[in-house]
Design a protein around this motif. Structure first.
Motif, PDB file in Angstrom:
ATOM      1  N   CYS A  35       6.601   6.090  -7.636  1.00 36.10           N
ATOM      2  CA  CYS A  35       6.762   6.397  -9.059  1.00 36.10           C
ATOM      3  C   CYS A  35       5.446   6.122  -9.776  1.00 36.10           C
ATOM      4  CB  CYS A  35       7.837   5.511  -9.681  1.00 36.10           C
ATOM      5  SG  CYS A  35       9.491   6.144  -9.505  1.00 36.10           S
ATOM      6  N   ALA A  36       5.352   6.649 -10.958  1.00 36.00           N
ATOM      7  CA  ALA A  36       4.157   6.428 -11.765  1.00 36.00           C
ATOM      8  C   ALA A  36       4.070   4.991 -12.251  1.00 36.00           C
ATOM      9  CB  ALA A  36       4.141   7.397 -12.945  1.00 36.00           C
ATOM     10  N   GLY A  37       5.121   4.231 -12.106  1.00 34.46           N
ATOM     11  CA  GLY A  37       5.306   2.896 -12.644  1.00 34.46           C
ATOM     12  C   GLY A  37       4.248   1.839 -12.620  1.00 34.46           C
ATOM     13  N   PRO A  38       3.458   1.527 -11.681  1.00 32.53           N
ATOM     14  CA  PRO A  38       3.333   2.063 -10.323  1.00 32.53           C
ATOM     15  C   PRO A  38       4.186   1.254  -9.349  1.00 32.53           C
ATOM     16  CG  PRO A  38       1.536   0.584 -10.697  1.00 32.53           C
ATOM     17  CD  PRO A  38       2.415   0.528 -11.917  1.00 32.53           C
ATOM     18  N   TYR A  39       5.124   1.917  -8.736  1.00 29.02           N
ATOM     19  CA  TYR A  39       5.937   1.229  -7.751  1.00 29.02           C
ATOM     20  C   TYR A  39       6.509   2.224  -6.757  1.00 29.02           C
ATOM     21  CZ  TYR A  39       9.213   2.429 -11.522  1.00 29.02           C
ATOM     22  OH  TYR A  39       9.902   3.081 -12.503  1.00 29.02           O
ATOM     23  N   LEU A  40       6.879   1.690  -5.595  1.00 28.30           N
ATOM     24  CA  LEU A  40       7.649   2.455  -4.627  1.00 28.30           C
ATOM     25  C   LEU A  40       9.108   2.224  -4.989  1.00 28.30           C
ATOM     26  CD1 LEU A  40       5.851   1.765  -1.224  1.00 28.30           C
ATOM     27  CD2 LEU A  40       5.740   3.813  -2.639  1.00 28.30           C
ATOM     28  N   LEU A  41       9.815   3.287  -5.272  1.00 25.68           N
ATOM     29  CA  LEU A  41      11.194   3.194  -5.725  1.00 25.68           C
ATOM     30  C   LEU A  41      12.142   3.587  -4.607  1.00 25.68           C
ATOM     31  CD1 LEU A  41      13.088   2.699  -8.157  1.00 25.68           C
ATOM     32  CD2 LEU A  41      12.969   5.170  -8.580  1.00 25.68           C
ATOM     33  N   ARG A  91       7.432  -2.933  -4.810  1.00 22.66           N
ATOM     34  CA  ARG A  91       8.743  -2.339  -4.495  1.00 22.66           C
ATOM     35  C   ARG A  91       9.755  -2.574  -5.609  1.00 22.66           C
ATOM     36  NH1 ARG A  91       8.324  -5.283   1.185  1.00 22.66           N
ATOM     37  NH2 ARG A  91       7.175  -3.682   2.339  1.00 22.66           N
ATOM     38  N   VAL A  92      10.511  -1.516  -5.897  1.00 23.81           N
ATOM     39  CA  VAL A  92      11.609  -1.597  -6.860  1.00 23.81           C
ATOM     40  C   VAL A  92      12.812  -0.886  -6.249  1.00 23.81           C
ATOM     41  CG1 VAL A  92      12.433  -0.843  -9.139  1.00 23.81           C
ATOM     42  CG2 VAL A  92      10.112  -1.749  -8.893  1.00 23.81           C
ATOM     43  N   ASP A 114       0.848  -1.191   0.000  1.00 20.96           N
ATOM     44  CA  ASP A 114       0.000   0.000   0.000  1.00 20.96           C
ATOM     45  C   ASP A 114       0.886   1.244   0.000  1.00 20.96           C
ATOM     46  OD1 ASP A 114       0.879   0.383   2.638  1.00 20.96           O
ATOM     47  OD2 ASP A 114      -1.030  -0.219   3.530  1.00 20.96           O
ATOM     48  N   GLU A 115       0.272   2.405   0.078  1.00 22.62           N
ATOM     49  CA  GLU A 115       1.002   3.677   0.041  1.00 22.62           C
ATOM     50  C   GLU A 115       2.000   3.833   1.192  1.00 22.62           C
ATOM     51  OE1 GLU A 115       0.845   6.145  -2.258  1.00 22.62           O
ATOM     52  OE2 GLU A 115      -0.706   5.220  -3.478  1.00 22.62           O
ATOM     53  N   GLN A 116       1.773   3.127   2.297  1.00 21.34           N
ATOM     54  CA  GLN A 116       2.679   3.176   3.448  1.00 21.34           C
ATOM     55  C   GLN A 116       3.724   2.060   3.397  1.00 21.34           C
ATOM     56  OE1 GLN A 116      -0.868   3.626   3.938  1.00 21.34           O
ATOM     57  NE2 GLN A 116      -0.249   5.760   3.661  1.00 21.34           N
ATOM     58  N   ASP A 117       3.783   1.336   2.271  1.00 24.88           N
ATOM     59  CA  ASP A 117       4.745   0.263   2.053  1.00 24.88           C
ATOM     60  C   ASP A 117       4.450  -0.973   2.897  1.00 24.88           C
ATOM     61  OD1 ASP A 117       6.851  -0.883   0.703  1.00 24.88           O
ATOM     62  OD2 ASP A 117       8.422   0.177   1.795  1.00 24.88           O
ATOM     63  N   LYS A 118       3.188  -1.152   3.285  1.00 32.23           N
ATOM     64  CA  LYS A 118       2.760  -2.330   4.035  1.00 32.23           C
ATOM     65  C   LYS A 118       2.351  -3.414   3.036  1.00 32.23           C
ATOM     66  CE  LYS A 118      -0.601  -3.986   7.312  1.00 32.23           C
ATOM     67  NZ  LYS A 118      -2.042  -4.038   7.286  1.00 32.23           N
TER      68      LYS A 118
END
Length: 163
Positions: A100-106, A31-32, A9-13
């Motif tokens: 990121c728009a990727g959609p991923y947390l970079l 995650r990336v 999720d947006e909080q990286d959970k």
């Protein structure tokens, strides 16, 4: 077989374990880890992707990286990707993380790399080292990966580099 990643999720959970292709297809956040490589003189690694790869064939990038596996930290993923793609063993340092728009947390990492390197030809078709000023001009090249261009701008802001 599809690479497994953690849908977050947006909080990286962690929400679920899914195939990476499904995460990309459905726009699920995952995650990336990316790695910014500098040589001992402070220059930045830039490379061109091989023509035959499915994502961004023949395009330029200034980061190495890839998806974090299930249960893998950003830092561990960055170290693994650095070893796989450049043939270098090191412990990249996390600099910042964002969506990121990727959609991923970079997770953007840095590491100093002392040549020689052994680039994987399946990942890196060509590479060179550029100063920050040279890279600031080169990211505007039409064949530069758009996400990588956006990350460079954010990196400049974070590092207080001139634009």
């Amino acid at each position: 077989m599809d690479e497994l990643v953690e849908r977050v999720d947006e909080q990286d959970k962690v929400l679920d374990v899914v195939g990476r292709s499904a995460a990309v297809r459905h726009g699920w956040l995952h995650r990336v880890a990316s790695i910014v490589c500098r040589d001992p003189e402070g220059r930045l690694l830039v490379h061109r992707r091989p023509d035959g790869v499915p994502r961004y064939p023949g395009q330029f990038n200034w980061m190495l990286g890839g998806a974090a596996g299930v249960g893998e930290s950003y830092e561990a993923a960055a170290a693994r990707e650095l070893s796989e793609e450049l043939g270098v063993r090191a412990d990249p340092r996390l600099v910042f993380k964002f969506r990121c728009a990727g959609p991923y947390l970079l997770g953007v990492h840095e590491v100093v790399v002392t040549p020689p390197t052994r680039p994987d030809p399946g990942e890196i078709a060509w590479h060179t080292w550029l100063t920050e000023g040279e890279l600031a001009e080169f990211v505007n090249h039409e064949a530069f990966i758009p996400d990588a261009r956006a990350v460079f701008r954010r990196y400049q802001e974070r590092q207080g580099l001139p634009r």
